[in-house]
Structure formats: structure tokens, C-alpha cells
Design an enzyme around this catalytic site. Sequence first.
Site, short mmCIF file in Angstrom:
data_model
loop_
_atom_site.label_atom_id
_atom_site.label_comp_id
_atom_site.label_asym_id
_atom_site.label_seq_id
_atom_site.Cartn_x
_atom_site.Cartn_y
_atom_site.Cartn_z
CB SER A 72 -0.92 0.00 1.23
OG SER A 72 -0.13 -0.13 2.38
CB THR A 174 -2.09 5.93 4.22
OG1 THR A 174 -2.96 5.88 3.11
CG2 THR A 174 -1.25 7.19 4.19
CB THR A 192 -0.71 6.21 0.41
OG1 THR A 192 -1.58 5.09 0.26
CG2 THR A 192 -1.27 7.35 -0.42
NE ARG A 202 -8.74 7.43 -4.41
CZ ARG A 202 -8.11 7.23 -3.25
NH1 ARG A 202 -6.81 7.05 -3.23
NH2 ARG A 202 -8.78 7.22 -2.13
CB THR A 225 -4.44 5.27 7.64
OG1 THR A 225 -4.26 4.16 6.76
CG2 THR A 225 -5.08 4.79 8.91
N GLY A 226 -6.81 5.06 5.55
CA GLY A 226 -8.13 4.54 5.20
C GLY A 226 -8.67 5.18 3.94
#
Length: 316
Positions: A72, A174, A192, A202, A225-226
Site C-alpha cells: 500500500s 497509508t 501511499t 484518482r 489512513t483509510g
Amino acid sequence: MSIGSYLNSYVKTSADESKKNKRKAKLPLVVATWNVKFATSKAWDILINGGSALDAVEQGCRVEEANEKGQSVGKGGLPDRDGQVTLDACIMNAEGNAGSVVYLKNITHAVSVARKVMEDTPHVMLAGKGAEEFALTKGFKKEKLLTDASKKSWEKWTKTSEYKPIINIENHDTIGMLAIDQQGDICGACTTSGLAYKMNGRVGDSPIIGAGLFVDNEVGGAVATGLGEEVVKSVGSFLIVELMRQGKTPQQACEEAIKRIVQKPNSDYKNFQVGYIAINKLGEIGAYSIHQWFSVTKFQNGRNHTTQSDYFNKNY
Ligand code: GLY
């Protein structure tokens, strides 16, 4: 009491308070999203030897960018739906300066390119081809970021091409890092490869100052993060720092920022993860996520350890 003596006593109290705070602060310290003990260890080595929080967060993030097993971040990151690995990163220093890169291809150490943007250009953000060309002029090497393992994962994904966020992908997403050095200065960085199998072009929260990261050296810092889209829409990291400025602890501020996401009308939060970490000037730490298994690694008082954060959705 005359105005003069009132002001004198006020100034004295503030100075005493600030001295007391400095004594209480357990510095230095570094904290990062997920279980990244090698990364925090690298950052700690820099801090304990008197290095700056800025060097610590940059070097700490680089450890994970170079780790091909992490899918990631950096080299080995999962690609977009067309099979291209594109990186986002940003960094902020104690003076409130920032640099970021978005949609960066072929360069492993996006966080270091972000730092160069901050230090060597009049801009905050460089994107795509321009970011890559800038990196090459600064001596970064062109590398293939798509590893065999990530290519295999992507090829498997193309069989269904089902697009949905994966909660806690690989228990690692991330990498965001916040540090306070021995001078008490706070800096932060995050890096990330973004959402796995995202649409070409994106960009998530990680390179967006105020969303993926925010640092105010008077108050503290926060990093996310996420699922980046949710963080961008709530300007999460800036929100957390402002809540701390108003008196909330880092923990209370992280919880409030998660609430802002899950309490939106028709929030689909059961299907995505967001996690925040925050620190304040005293070296107090907060961490909170929507779902369980968000972990946080902290190196403080000579001890490097990872813990699970508290979380919102207890209905499992
Ligand atoms: N938090 C990383 C991303 O959504 O791109």
C-alpha cells in the site's frame, strides 16, 4: 491590581505554564499508523541522536516505501485498475511549510520528492509527469514500482474487476508519521500508493494538506489512513488539530473526527475504514478508527511498541 501588574503576572503565569509543559512532555517521540516498527525505529534513531523531527518522519516513511512486501506504499504498492502504480505523499515542517506529490509514477521515495517540493520550489504540490520530471532533476532514480506479487494480485482482481474499498487491506494502508524532536518541534509526513485498483487518475487524502496530514507546531499534528475520499470530505487532519487547539485531547479530537464521518446522513461507514492518529505539544497521543484492527506504533521513552486503537463500530 493595575493593568501593568496584571499583564506582568499573566506573562509570568504563561511562561511558567510553558516551562511546566516542557518538563512534562515526554520527548522525543514518534508515532505512526499501522505496525511499522522498523520505520519508527529509524525515526527514533534520528530523534534520539538530536536530529530533527523533519528528518525523522521522512526517513521513517522511506523505510516503508522501500519495503516491497507492503502493498500500500511505495515500491510494491498495488496498482490502479489499469495496472499502474501511482504514489501520493506529503510532508509538513514545524514552520507550517508543506510539500506534496500526487499521481507520481516510477519513483519509490515519494515522501522525499514531497520534501524537495517544499524546500526547493515556490509551490506546495506537484502532480503526475511534472512531479516525476522534477524528481529526476533532483537525482531520484527511475524504478519499476509494480512488483511480481502486486502484478499477480492485480491480475487476479481483473478477473472480477469488482471495485470496492477493502477494510484494513493487508492490515496496512497509508503510512502516516508524526514526530516531536528534542527541541519540541513537531513535523509529519504520509505516503501511499492509494486505494488498490482505483480509477486511473484518482488521488486520495494523503497528499492533501489538512486532509491526510496537518501539523501546527503550536498545537500538534494529525494524520489519516483509510478511505481517502471520506477524509478529504471532512478535512479530517485539520479538524483534529483545530479541536486540540480548542482544548480537546488528541484522543478526544480523533474520536470527534471519526464521528463527523460516521454520523453523516446515509453514511456507508460499515463498508470502509478510516483511522486517525494525533499528537499534541505535550507528547500525548490519540488514535481512533471506524473499525477494529487499526494499529498504531509508538516509539517513546526508548520503547517501540504497537497497539490496537479503540474504534467506533462495536457491532461485530
Ligand atoms: N488513504 C489513502 C488513500 O485513500 O489514498
